[in-house]
Structure formats: C-alpha cells, structure tokens
Design an enzyme around this catalytic site. Structure first.
Site: not given
Length: 282
Positions: A178, A211, A217, A221
């Site tokens: 994402h 995220r 996440h 990340d």
C-alpha cells in the site's frame, strides 16, 4: 491461515532464480490483485489476466536485492516498531482512524483533494490510466520480498483490532505494498502538478502511515515501501510509454483545473482527519 507462499522458506527462496521467483510472485499477486474501476475504487482483475502495468516482470525493481531485511525480534529496531504501533493504536475511534480505513481502498481519489481535481476515467483519462497501470507495477515489485521474508503483521503480535473488515494475509507484512503504491502515485502526481507537490507528497506519506494506524503494518514496512515506491518511479522513467502518458496527463490536468472539476470528497474533513496524532485530544 498462512498464504500459499508460506511454504517457501528463506533458504529456498535464496536459490530460486529471479525469473522463477517473479513468475511465482505474479501468480500469487494475481490471486489477490486489484485495480481501479471507473469510480476509482477497487475491482478484481479479470480471470486469466496478468500485469497491466508499464513494466515487465523482468524490469521491475528487485525488492529482495536492495531492501534491507525487516527488523528481527529482540532488536532495537523492532522495539521501535512496537512503540510506534502502540502509539498509533491511540487513534482508534478518531477521524484519523476512519481515514486510515478509507485509505485501505486503493482509490485514485485519495489524492483528489491535494490535486483539487476529481480523478475519473471519463474526465481525466490519462491521469486515471497512470494510476491504474502503476498499481500493478507497485504491487508486483513488493511481492517477491513479501514472499521471501514472510514477516508477521502487527496484529499477529498484539491481538489488537485492525481498521478493516477483512484481515490481510498474516505473514506478508514487509514491505508495505500500500505504501509502495501511495508513494508511487504521490511522486507521479507531483510531476503532473509540481506547484502542489508538497501537499501531494504529504498525502502520499499519510497514505502509507494509514497502514500503521490500521495495525496491519509496522513502521519499518512503511519505510521500506517508501524506498520501493521511489525505485518503481525511477524505473518507470525509462519507459517511453509511461513518459508519453505523463506529458499527456500534464496537459489534461490544466484543462481539468480550468473546467473546475473539483473533488467529490469532503476535503475539509480529510484535512481535519490528517491533523490528528496520537497526542490529539478527543
């Protein structure tokens, strides 16, 4: 349940050729791949389809080759990931949490407020095409590292809620695809509308940070996704078709702005949501 890719150990992945790994990545990504429909929301890739991006599988940035490994448990870097996640969970129930939920949808119009133009296939076809096709470039570039590292997501560790209804795969946390996509889009749109680049880049960063707020996440990340998104855009600039679409999109943006194609999103509410932090007072 672990994704099918979890049967691959790190040792096995290390001896598989890059071409074979990318082919496997393609099959796995297609199984869950999404692309933008006419309203800018998610729709499923047709059965039997492959990458519709600008880059071939062989020309994608190799996320295993240049991204560092994710932080290991017990390290200071992993402790920082856990601290950032704990702080972000304080945003549950706030407007920023709700915006993070919306950002889970890979919608072109997440950037319409910063552009001050509604993005649609009908009115801005070149911009729409750029965002639709680079969705696959960004997604496929992240998949090899996701398969290779099999990193558990935060909610696996903390058992705290996530801000989306359907949990993503538990063991494909690193890097954040994402974030890779959001930063890819932000860099491209900054080139189309350079006078608005600061706001566009801020929105791209927030798209990835959503995220972490969603508890799906880790911060590392997201940081890796920013690096990968930049690598994707750098590679795209070697593709004549991409460059031609960028030039057409620049002219199209000026026409759309002159026509007053204002965003359909509530931009005041979005700005207010983005101003929230873990130290904000409800």
């Amino acid at each position: 349940m672990k994704p099918a890719a979890s049967i691959l150990s790190s040792d096995l992945c290390s001896v598989i050729s890059r071409q074979t790994l990318f082919a496997l990545s393609c099959l796995i990504f297609i199984a869950s791949c999404t692309c933008l429909d006419k309203q800018g929301s998610i729709s499923t890739v047709p059965e039997g389809g492959g990458s519709k991006g600008y880059l071939s599988m062989e020309s994608l940035p190799n996320s295993i080759a240049f991204l560092p490994p994710p932080p290991a448990e017990g390290t200071a870097a992993f402790a920082l990931d856990e601290e950032v996640t704990r702080n972000s969970l304080a945003l549950r129930g706030t407007p920023r949490w709700e915006l993070a939920r919306q950002d889970n949808i890979k919608s072109a119009n997440a950037f319409s407020c910063t552009l001050n133009v509604q993005i649609s296939e009908q009115d801005t076809p070149h911009i729409y095409t750029l965002m639709r096709r680079t969705l696959d470039d960004a997604g496929f570039s992240a998949t090899p590292a996701k398969i290779h590292y099999q990193r558990p997501r935060p909610f696996v560790f903390n058992n705290e809620p996530i801000c989306i209804d359907k949990p993503p795969g538990k063991y494909r946390s690193y890097p954040s695809s994402h974030t890779t996509l959001g930063w890819t889009w932000a860099l491209i749109l900054s080139e189309i509308a350079p006078e608005q680049s600061d706001a566009i880049l801020a929105r791209g960063r927030a798209f990835g940070q959503s995220r972490v707020i969603c508890n799906v996440h880790w911060q590392s990340d997201v940081n890796a996704g920013l690096l990968l998104g930049a690598a994707v855009v750098a590679r795209l600039h070697a593709e004549p078709e991409f460059l031609a679409t960028i030039e057409a999109a620049k002219a199209e943006f000026e026409v759309a702005r002159a026509k007053g194609l204002s965003p359909e999103r509530d931009c005041e509410a979005e700005a207010a949501a983005l101003s929230w932090s873990s130290t904000s007072t409800p």
